[in-house]
Design a protein around this motif. Structure first.
Motif, PDB file in Angstrom:
ATOM      1  N   GLU A  93       1.049  -1.692  -0.277  1.00 18.85           N
ATOM      2  CA  GLU A  93      -0.148  -0.012  -0.102  1.00 18.85           C
ATOM      3  C   GLU A  93       0.919   1.137   0.216  1.00 18.85           C
ATOM      4  N   VAL A  94       1.905   1.468   1.244  1.00 19.83           N
ATOM      5  CA  VAL A  94       2.952   2.227   0.833  1.00 19.83           C
ATOM      6  C   VAL A  94       3.467   2.683  -0.671  1.00 19.83           C
ATOM      7  N   ALA A  95       3.678   1.639  -1.156  1.00 27.50           N
ATOM      8  CA  ALA A  95       4.638   1.206  -2.179  1.00 27.50           C
ATOM      9  C   ALA A  95       4.187   2.379  -3.460  1.00 27.50           C
ATOM     10  N   ILE A  96       2.561   1.504  -3.486  1.00 28.20           N
ATOM     11  CA  ILE A  96       2.090   2.140  -4.088  1.00 28.20           C
ATOM     12  C   ILE A  96       1.516   4.122  -4.178  1.00 28.20           C
ATOM     13  N   ASP A  97       1.208   3.581  -2.880  1.00 24.88           N
ATOM     14  CA  ASP A  97       1.539   5.858  -3.055  1.00 24.88           C
ATOM     15  C   ASP A  97       2.111   6.525  -3.313  1.00 24.88           C
ATOM     16  N   ALA A  98       3.864   5.219  -2.852  1.00 23.49           N
ATOM     17  CA  ALA A  98       5.278   5.930  -3.641  1.00 23.49           C
ATOM     18  C   ALA A  98       4.811   6.540  -4.778  1.00 23.49           C
ATOM     19  N   LEU A  99       4.576   5.300  -5.209  1.00 24.91           N
ATOM     20  CA  LEU A  99       4.671   5.535  -7.199  1.00 24.91           C
ATOM     21  C   LEU A  99       3.698   6.922  -7.257  1.00 24.91           C
ATOM     22  N   LYS A 100       2.576   6.209  -6.828  1.00 21.82           N
ATOM     23  CA  LYS A 100       1.594   8.158  -6.992  1.00 21.82           C
ATOM     24  C   LYS A 100       2.291   9.352  -6.305  1.00 21.82           C
ATOM     25  N   ILE A 101       3.224   9.205  -5.394  1.00 25.15           N
ATOM     26  CA  ILE A 101       4.248  10.589  -5.444  1.00 25.15           C
ATOM     27  C   ILE A 101       5.028  11.015  -6.616  1.00 25.15           C
ATOM     28  N   GLY A 102       5.458   9.964  -7.228  1.00 25.98           N
ATOM     29  CA  GLY A 102       6.699  10.401  -8.721  1.00 25.98           C
ATOM     30  C   GLY A 102       7.746   9.359  -8.185  1.00 25.98           C
TER      31      GLY A 102
END
Length: 506
Positions: A93-102
């Protein structure tokens, strides 16, 4: 994936063993690496500012710093750099959020075998982004250059889909038509700006081009909101799009200043041509006076004869009537000569009309015959039958013929060989009118025959040397060409062409 030079990697990692393991994995897969390892914010930012890196690898959690904060810093300072998380504590879940940030990708330390394909993909994406950026920058520069070039040349571009009515205008096209850049271009806006007297012509041209799928090249006027008039030249190419619908792609150019310059030039040429006519007629003054004097003298003689027959005790009315008829004939001839001279002297604006060149030639021969006879010059006209009329200014064409004939007469005044001036007309293979004026005079200059058409060049003892220059200008204005050749019999031949008048004028 082998690379030609070592990869410059900024590695945010607090565990030296994990850093060594990652480097060993990359080198085992063929990557040569120069890795700079940092553990805190200060060193991370300092390294990012000082060095040029190819990518960033970052742990998610560190004692005094974290990967998400590092990612946000990179997004502000170097958003083009690939950023890969390499962590053992990063959940999905955190990894996906990180991808969204850039972030570019993430790899778990427990599955470090994925680092090489992740790094390869990140570098490819980075390279693709760089290439797209270069292409976009090049496109923007090209569009900027095009917009500036259109502004300088006052030439706009447009595209128009006939079926949908969709219309594209460049920035310069908006400026030419004086519409706000936020206005949606529509064909109705073009007609709204088109001068009312030109609307039917524009519509007719577009309708024919659409029906026959042909290009069009037209000039017309625009009536602007402030009442001023613009002149535009529109050139459009007809194509079919992938669905078979007709489109026009073209340019619209503001030629108002050029039109004004042409009008000023025509006015100046008219003034100069008038001055040349006055000069030429001054040279003919004696001959003209003699030609006019003949019918006037004859009219006076016939008037006296008529008077004698009427004053007899038994007036002879038949003889008086005959004498009166001769008076009318002589007076009419004198009037025609004077009227011909008056028309030639007239200082009027250009008047284009269907003109019979043969008629002009015959008129000039009648006007100059006594001048030729005075200098013992044989005058001959060989006018072909079926010669087409041309669309032109009668007075200007009279000037051309007068200049050429007078030049021929002047060239033969002092030669010893037989003096002959021949005027011919014929129809060329491409349906143009060809006129030639040949003489047996002194001939053309030895070095450069074409220089005789230069303004102020003259071989005469008197004169300003503008006759041939003006004649060439007039002929070219009528769409023709004037040139000179040597005459095989000695002397020179001056030739000019004129386009035949079209059956239909659009």
């Amino acid at each position: 994936m082998l690379v030609s030079s070592p990869l410059r990697i900024l590695h945010l990692e607090d565990d030296p063993k994990d850093a060594d393991l990652l480097q060993a994995t990359l080198e085992a897969d063929g990557f040569a690496c120069n890795i700079t390892r940092v553990e805190n914010r200060i060193n991370f930012c300092a390294s990012l500012e000082k060095s040029d890196f190819d990518l960033i690898l970052a742990d998610y959690t560190l004692p005094s710093f974290d990967g998400i904060s590092a990612l946000k810093i990179v997004m502000e300072m170097r958003p083009e750099l690939p950023f890969i998380f390499v962590s053992g504590t990063l959940d999905e879940e955190v990894a996906i959020d990180a991808l969204k940030i850039g972030a570019t990708d993430y790899v778990f330390k427990t599955r470090l075998s994925r680092i090489t394909p992740a790094l390869q993909r990140a570098l490819r994406e980075c390279q693709n982004r760089a290439e797209r950026k270069r292409a976009q920058d090049a496109l923007q520069r090209s569009e900027g250059y095009l917009a500036e070039a259109q502004k300088i040349s006052q030439t706009g571009s447009f595209g128009w889909s006939v079926s949908t009515g969709a219309l594209f205008w460049s920035e310069e096209t908006f400026r030419i038509f004086q519409y706000d850049r936020m206005t949606t271009p529509m064909p109705e806006l073009v007609l709204q700006r088109t001068h009312p007297e030109d609307v039917a012509f524009v519509l007719r041209t577009i309708e024919r081009a659409t029906r026959e799928l042909q290009d069009f090249d037209i000039s017309h006027r625009l009536l602007m909101p402030d009442g001023s008039v613009k002149h535009v030249h529109v050139l459009a190419h007809a194509v079919r799009d992938i669905s078979g619908e007709i489109e026009f792609i073209g340019t619209v150019r503001d030629v108002t200043e050029r039109k004004r310059a042409e009008d000023r030039l025509r006015k100046a040429q008219s003034e100069l041509a008038h001055a040349n006519r006055v000069t030429t007629m001054g040279e003919l003054a004696a001959s003209v006076a003699h030609e006019v004097n003949q019918p006037i003298a004859a009219a006076v003689t016939n008037a006296n004869t008529c008077l004698r027959w009427l004053m007899r005790d038994q007036p002879d009315l038949e003889e008086a009537r005959a004498a009166a008829m001769r008076i009318v004939k002589d007076a009419t001839r004198a009037g025609e000569i004077i009227n011909r001279i008056r028309l030639f002297f007239s200082k009027s604006a250009q008047q284009w009309e269907l003109t019979d060149v043969d008629e002009i030639i015959r008129g000039m021969i009648a006007l100059l015959r006594d001048e030729a006879i005075q200098h013992k010059i044989s005058f001959r006209a060989e006018l072909a039958t079926g010669i087409p009329k041309i669309m032109g200014d009668r007075v200007q064409l009279q000037q051309v013929m007068l200049n050429l004939i007078m030049n021929g007469i002047d060239a033969m005044k002092d030669v010893d060989r037989p003096r002959e001036l021949i005027i011919k007309t014929q129809r060329t293979k491409n349906d143009q009118l060809l006129v030639s004026v040949s003489d047996t005079g002194v001939g053309l200059p030895e070095q450069n025959a074409d220089q005789i058409f230069n303004a102020f060049f003259t071989t005469k003892a008197q004169g300003i040397g503008m006759g041939l220059s003006i004649s060439r200008s007039i002929v070219e204005m009528h769409g023709g060409r004037l040139w000179a050749e040597k005459n095989a019999a000695g002397g020179a031949i001056f030739l000019f062409t004129l386009p035949a008048a079209c059956d239909t004028v659009i």
